[in-house]
Scaffold this active site. Structure first.
Site, mmCIF file in Angstrom:
data_model
loop_
_atom_site.group_PDB
_atom_site.id
_atom_site.type_symbol
_atom_site.label_atom_id
_atom_site.label_comp_id
_atom_site.label_asym_id
_atom_site.label_seq_id
_atom_site.Cartn_x
_atom_site.Cartn_y
_atom_site.Cartn_z
ATOM 1 N N LYS A 7 0.821 -1.221 0.000
ATOM 2 C CA LYS A 7 0.000 0.000 0.000
ATOM 3 C C LYS A 7 0.848 1.261 0.000
ATOM 4 C CE LYS A 7 -4.306 -1.830 1.748
ATOM 5 N NZ LYS A 7 -5.230 -1.991 2.880
ATOM 6 N N ARG A 30 -2.791 -9.819 5.762
ATOM 7 C CA ARG A 30 -3.320 -9.959 4.394
ATOM 8 C C ARG A 30 -2.236 -9.471 3.436
ATOM 9 N NH1 ARG A 30 -5.841 -6.880 0.618
ATOM 10 N NH2 ARG A 30 -7.570 -7.835 -0.522
HETATM 11 N N1 HH2 Z 1 -7.247 -3.890 1.578
HETATM 12 C C1 HH2 Z 1 -7.644 -4.035 0.304
HETATM 13 C C2 HH2 Z 1 -8.752 -4.825 -0.008
HETATM 14 N N2 HH2 Z 1 -9.425 -5.486 0.943
HETATM 15 N N3 HH2 Z 1 -9.708 -6.051 3.218
HETATM 16 C C3 HH2 Z 1 -9.336 -5.935 4.492
HETATM 17 N N4 HH2 Z 1 -10.000 -6.589 5.452
HETATM 18 N N5 HH2 Z 1 -8.270 -5.160 4.858
HETATM 19 C C4 HH2 Z 1 -7.537 -4.461 3.935
HETATM 20 O O1 HH2 Z 1 -6.577 -3.755 4.332
HETATM 21 C C5 HH2 Z 1 -7.926 -4.555 2.565
HETATM 22 C C6 HH2 Z 1 -9.037 -5.384 2.235
HETATM 23 C C7 HH2 Z 1 -6.884 -3.345 -0.771
HETATM 24 O O2 HH2 Z 1 -5.862 -4.176 -1.301
HETATM 25 P P1 HH2 Z 1 -5.992 -4.989 -2.676
HETATM 26 O O3 HH2 Z 1 -7.120 -5.965 -2.584
HETATM 27 O O4 HH2 Z 1 -4.693 -5.574 -3.060
HETATM 28 O O5 HH2 Z 1 -6.310 -3.870 -3.749
HETATM 29 P P2 HH2 Z 1 -7.623 -3.489 -4.538
HETATM 30 O O6 HH2 Z 1 -8.670 -3.092 -3.537
HETATM 31 O O7 HH2 Z 1 -7.208 -2.366 -5.432
HETATM 32 O O8 HH2 Z 1 -8.080 -4.713 -5.292
#
Ligand code: HH2
Length: 271
Positions: free
Chosen positions: A214, A249
């Protein structure tokens, strides 16, 4: 599924983004075939649980229709379920998607909007024992990074998460708390929350930390390309577990698992 933190003190959650636009790997696992391969690779790499998502929640992301979200998720979920019994979490805020995925064998729900709608709550009352992750977010993905503001970010987030625990008090599955790093937060907010992890942990619920790749890691390292944030993300995962987080995660599972094993081994009392 239950989280047994006695035999496994921390869980590594491997992220699979079946999206064209996720902030760090958008488009890389958008086809069902590539997402399935990635999921199986993460299991081989040591993921304890997978988190499948089909809608990006990055700052500025546009919502996806139910039909599209299901079209992306279901073939991947079906294939993984047939090939491994690894626990599968679904990263969604859409109650229809929650229901269809649970019916296909998903084990956990991860809702960045904390099951705010009546429909989402109704899913939980039909699936009383499913573990859930509730996360704090200020605003919505479209505008959350425009001007995040808190009187006291740690108090506000803690208060929000405890309110969610009260809302879900009749739920019988594990309730996992997540301060929501990067969701309506500046670097200073993220750092304050990270340092306050022991306080969140002391609430008595498992805490999940999602900082992998992030902007927070980019701000701290000067790395603008999310793919170059691996080492910083691993350091943060190790520190999160040291501060009491039970689930991290992450995108880079193999490296994170190694780092956590070494860190735990060097800290534990046994030889
Ligand atoms: N961060 C993202 C998505 N889902 N869920 C939880 N519980 N906590 C988090 O910090 C979190 C999450 C964002 O990361 P990513 O899925 O890699 O990116 P994107 O939302 O652009 O798909």
């Amino acid at each position: 599924m239950t989280f047994d933190f006695q035999s496994k003190p921390y869980w590594v959650m491997g992220v699979v983004n079946i999206t064209p636009d996720s902030f760090s790997d958008g488009g890389q696992f958008f086809s069902a075939e590539s997402a399935i391969q990635q999921a199986l690779k993460l299991v081989e790499d040591g993921a304890d649980i997978l988190d499948l998502g089909a809608e990006s929640t990055r700052p500025g992301a546009m919502p996806v229709s139910t039909e599209e979200e299901l079209n992306r998720l279901l073939p991947v979920l079906r294939a993984i379920r047939q090939q491994t019994d690894v626990p599968i979490s679904i990263d969604t805020s859409n109650p229809e998607v929650m229901r269809d995925c649970l019916a296909l064998g998903a084990n956990m729900l991860n809702d960045v909007r904390s099951f705010q709608t009546q429909e989402a709550l109704a899913v939980l009352s039909d699936y009383q024992s499913v573990p859930v992750c509730v996360m704090h977010m200020q605003g919505d993905p479209l505008s959350m990074q425009q001007a995040p503001y808190y009187e006291d970010v740690v108090a506000d987030v803690t208060d929000f998460l405890m309110k969610q625990v009260c809302r879900l008090q009749s739920h019988r599955g594990s309730i996992v708390l997540d301060p929501g790093f990067g969701f309506g937060k500046t670097l200073a907010h993220n750092v304050a929350l990270f340092k306050a992890l022991p306080r969140l942990v002391s609430l008595g619920y498992p805490v999940l930390v999602g900082v992998s790749r992030k902007k927070m890691i980019g701000d701290l390292t000067g790395r603008t390309n999310p793919k170059e944030r691996k080492a910083g993300s691993i350091a943060a995962a190790v520190e999160a577990v040291r501060l009491g987080a039970k689930i991290v995660r992450v995108h880079d599972v193999a490296e994170t698992v190694d780092a956590l094993v070494v860190s735990e081994r060097l800290r534990s009392a046994q030889d």
